[in-house]
Motif scaffolding. Structure first.
Motif: not given
Lengths: 302, 554
Positions: A80, A107, A110, B230, B232, B234-235, B238-239, B241-242, B245, B328, B330
């Motif tokens: 990160p 996405y 974020a 709106k 997200f 925070s990361p 977002a993750q 959500w991914l 999906r 990403r 993260m």
């Protein structure tokens, strides 16, 4: 093009990096530093190790030997910390094709505290990317633009572009170059641009690193490279079957009495050596980065 | 004819070893069938049948030349083969004939040279035609480009299921073999025509040949920029959500589909009973038949998803992650957490959907008692003692936890960098499970035996120790890969201990509260507790983290 800095902060530090795939050494003791604000063109033949080097900077590959530091951090140990400052666009694209453009933007945003939504909207409009378009239905060029959008919209401190314009039409290539130039215009941004299209590298880079078979064979300011490389045309009194063996000549072309050399350094030394062989210089000119690349690549292959 | 062989060779080249292995397997079966019957027990003989369907379907897929995702809109026929200077007939007919011959011949050899000598009176002709219809239907559906890939996926699932079930149901209703064969023959002709037409369309449709969208597409002056949702927070969100999906929503969607399919017969399966004279009442007999199966549907789908049935989009070419996902900003820990949270949300939603459906079913009249329609609730649930009601709640919780577990343990399949390893995992699990089941039958395991709790405890104890040992080995490897994460490992182990404790207490309580005789003798303490602790994932979550670390940082 290079902007002056009082204290040059090192953004990338690679030291003695080695990577092997089976028996093949993809990187063989590569050392490289990139200072803040530099625009570095990374050139080399296919399989020379450019992508492998970039993947190490992204932490996608662990260093087998040597060390990699980006912003002073190990990209494998702290993804990160490193990746949040890097905008990355590759030839492969690799975007999640099931997402729509607005979903990709939402996405991606974020993950980056510095995401500039206004800038993202501006780029999206400029690139003609409709929010409801699914990435899988976009053309290759449009996908590259979408990738560029998410790589740029957070105004990354380091922009890594790995053959981004490969196989794309001139309009998309122009967009990519434009993006690099705009990034450069943002004070303190650093760019590493790998490409086969040396005319593009020449347009934007202020330093060029050439990789050949996993080794750095040339690392210098572009202006200095062009200053020190010359094409020298010469004639000899007697026809020659082989090219003359003179240190400093990277490549030879010609036959019989007329020969042409790609010369690295001052031509005074060459002049003396040619005279000793019964020849004389008839013309000296500058060379393109293309010619320099081909000459070094051929020399490496020998 | 030469052209045909060339087309076929190009098509099956990728699977050439598989065809060889499957042929050897069939030859092996034929040899085994002629050995004295007592040499191979029934369970083992049954186990040996298992790879047949898997092998047959995989080899039939070779004749489809599948080079696109089934859910993509493009034709799955190799795009470069579509551009060969050959007539559409040549490209279509030879693979269709080869798939038909291969499918039918495999079944005929299997049934007549293995099943029948083993004393199983398997029909020969209509299943052979069934496999031909199946092969041709797959070719027709996969060769034809679709406007939307999801529609193709739904049609493929519905068609192949219908083809498979038709023969079984018709045979169950005592249709003659000739009649079933005739229906399949008609289907074969229809699918052959569709396959040919689909291929012709694939060759002429600009979007079909996997060239993809219009390459000349450029910036449109009517660009629509919409920003209604709106950002997200925070990361992690977002993750989440991914992952929701990609995977989380799959279980509630499939379960809803399954429950809807199970609910369809509610419209048909009525029983009418005369009460007094002309007066009659109607009740839905399907409920009493199917109700007990409903809670198992989410578990079934979760197991299938957990085995990696859906190809992971984090994985690109062999051994490499897609760069967008891999880069990403993260940590791998947060990536894994987001996946687990999405799975948990999906399982909770699924549990609500299932319970809601079951409650609805329970209130519909499903039987007739004393001339009055009675519901499943009135007949079976309303009369339950409170203790038994709590037992039902406990079982519902245990089943939900099991569903969650079966999907969560498969997360590591999603993260495996190697496509082949991900493909091999379900085969290994299914065949390993089947082998264990067969051998337990072979050994005539008696769960009513008084000694069974003892040896079952010993077995589960050893398995639990193995699990802890594996987890320890994985965690050491993880610490080597990511030195800073030893604190996480301790917290992961503590979490496992907590959940294992809760699961053991729940299972122990269920075993205690069950009416006497409802459970086999073997399920005495501490067997349920050890079984529960075994169910709580430990080693595979560590394996998922390792797979993710290795995939992201090779």
């Amino acid at each position: 093009m290079k902007r002056g800095c009082l204290v040059a902060e090192k953004i990338v530090e690679v030291h003695d990096l080695v990577r092997t795939y089976g028996r093949r050494r993809a990187l063989d003791g590569v050392s490289l530093t990139i200072e803040r604000g530099a625009v570095l063109g990374l050139v080399g033949q296919n399989g020379a190790g450019k992508t492998t080097l970039i993947k190490h900077l992204l932490g996608l590959l662990r260093a087998e030997k040597g060390s990699v530091r980006v912003f002073g951090l190990d990209p494998v140990a702290d993804p990160p910390g490193v990746l949040s400052k890097i905008g990355y666009l590759s030839e492969e694209g690799d975007l999640p094709l099931w997402m729509r453009v607005d979903e990709l933007v939402r996405y991606s945003a974020a993950f980056y505290p510095g995401w500039d939504q206004q800038y993202a909207d501006k780029l999206q409009k400029e690139f003609g990317l409709s929010s409801d378009s699914r990435l899988g239905t976009l053309s290759k060029g449009q996908r590259a633009r979408a990738g560029l959008l998410v790589a740029l919209a957070f105004r990354p401190e380091l922009l890594l572009l790995d053959e981004p314009s490969s196989g794309l039409d001139p309009i998309v290539r122009r967009d990519i170059l434009g993006a690099i130039i705009r990034t450069i215009a943002d004070e303190g941004r650093t760019v590493l641009f790998s490409s086969h299209l040396l005319s593009e590298v020449e347009q934007v880079s202020d330093r060029v690193v050439m990789v050949q078979a996993g080794r750095v064979v040339l690392d210098d300011d572009l202006a200095h490279i062009k200053e020190t490389h010359h094409r020298v045309d010469m004639v000899f009194g007697e026809p020659r079957t082989d090219a003359p063996a003179i240190d400093g000549a990277i490549a030879w072309e010609g036959g019989g009495k007329s020969w042409s050399a790609l010369w690295l350094g001052e031509t005074v030394q060459l002049e003396a050596a040619i005279a000793a062989m019964g020849g004389r210089i008839v013309h000296t000119s500058g060379v393109s980065l293309d010619d320099i690349f081909v000459a070094h690549a051929s020399e490496g292959a020998r | 004819m030469n052209t045909g062989f060339v087309v076929l060779r190009l098509m099956v080249h990728r699977f050439r070893r598989l065809y060889l292995v499957f042929s050897c397997y069939l030859v092996g079966l034929v040899i085994l069938a002629h050995l004295p019957k007592e040499w191979i027990s029934e369970p083992i003989a049954g186990l040996l049948c298992m790879p047949f369907m898997l092998g047959l379907l995989t080899t039939v897929f070779g004749f489809v030349s599948m080079e696109a995702d089934i859910a993509s809109p493009s034709s799955a026929y190799s795009p470069w083969m579509l551009r060969l200077p050959l007539r559409t007939g040549a490209l279509a007919v030879f693979p269709m004939v080869a798939a038909s011959v291969w499918g039918a011949a495999s079944w005929i050899v299997f049934a007549s040279c293995y099943l029948r000598p083993r004393g199983i009176d398997a029909p020969i002709w209509w299943p052979a035609l069934l496999f031909i219809a199946l092969a041709l239907s797959l070719q027709s559906i996969l060769w034809c480009p679709f406007r939307r890939g999801e529609i193709r996926l739904i049609i493929a699932i519905a068609t192949t299921t219908a083809i498979g079930l038709f023969g079984l149901i018709a045979a169950g209703y005592d249709w003659s073999s000739e009649k079933i064969s005739l229906v399949y023959a008609v289907l074969c002709v229809a699918f052959a025509g569709l396959a040919w037409a689909g291929l012709a369309r694939a060759r002429t449709s600009p979007s079909a040949a996997r060239v993809g969208p219009d390459e000349t597409q450029s910036a449109s002056p009517q660009t629509r920029i919409r920003r209604t949702k709106k950002a997200f927070r925070s990361p992690r969100t977002a993750q989440f959500w991914l992952e929701w999906r990609r995977q989380g929503r799959l279980l509630p969607m499939l379960t809803s589909f399954g429950l809807a399919a199970m609910s369809l017969p509610l419209l048909l399966s009525h029983e009418t009973q005369s009460v007094y004279g002309d007066e009659s009442v109607r009740a839905n007999i399907w409920i009493s038949i199917a109700f007990p199966y409903l809670p198992w549907i989410p578990l079934l789908f979760a197991t299938v998803i957990g085995m990696g049935a859906r190809p992971a989009d984090i994985r690109g070419t062999e051994g490499v992650y897609h760069l967008y996902h891999a880069t990403r900003p993260m940590s791998s820990r947060d990536m894994y957490r987001a996946k687990t949270h999405a799975i948990t949300a999906g399982v909770m939603l699924t549990a609500l959907i299932t319970i809601g459906t079951m409650l609805t079913w329970a209130l519909i009249p499903s039987g007739i008692e004393n001339g009055s329609p009675t519901s499943y609730y009135g007949k079976n649930l309303a009369t339950l003692a409170p203790a038994n009601m709590w037992l039902l709640v406990g079982m519902a919780v245990a089943l939900t936890a099991w569903t969650w577990r079966n999907q969560t343990v498969g997360a590591f399949v999603d993260y495996l960098p190697s496509k082949n390893a991900a493909r091999a995992y379900p085969a290994v699990v299914v065949l390993g499970g089947a082998a264990a089941l067969s051998f337990s039958q072979e050994l005539r395991v008696d769960f009513q035996d008084a000694n069974s709790p003892l040896w079952l405890s010993a077995l589960f104890g050893v398995l639990l120790l193995t699990k802890i040992g594996l987890a320890a080995a994985f965690s050491l490897k993880l610490v080597r890969l990511r030195p800073a994460s030893s604190g996480d490992l301790i917290s992961a182990l503590a979490t496992w201990a907590l959940f294992a404790g809760i699961a053991a207490a729940t299972f122990g309580w269920i075993a205690y509260a069950m009416p006497k005789g409802a459970l086999p003798v073997a399920f005495q303490h501490p067997v349920p507790e050890l079984f529960a602790a075994l169910l709580v994932p430990l080693a595979r979550p560590f394996a998922a983290r390792i797979a993710l670390e290795c995939g992201r940082h090779r």
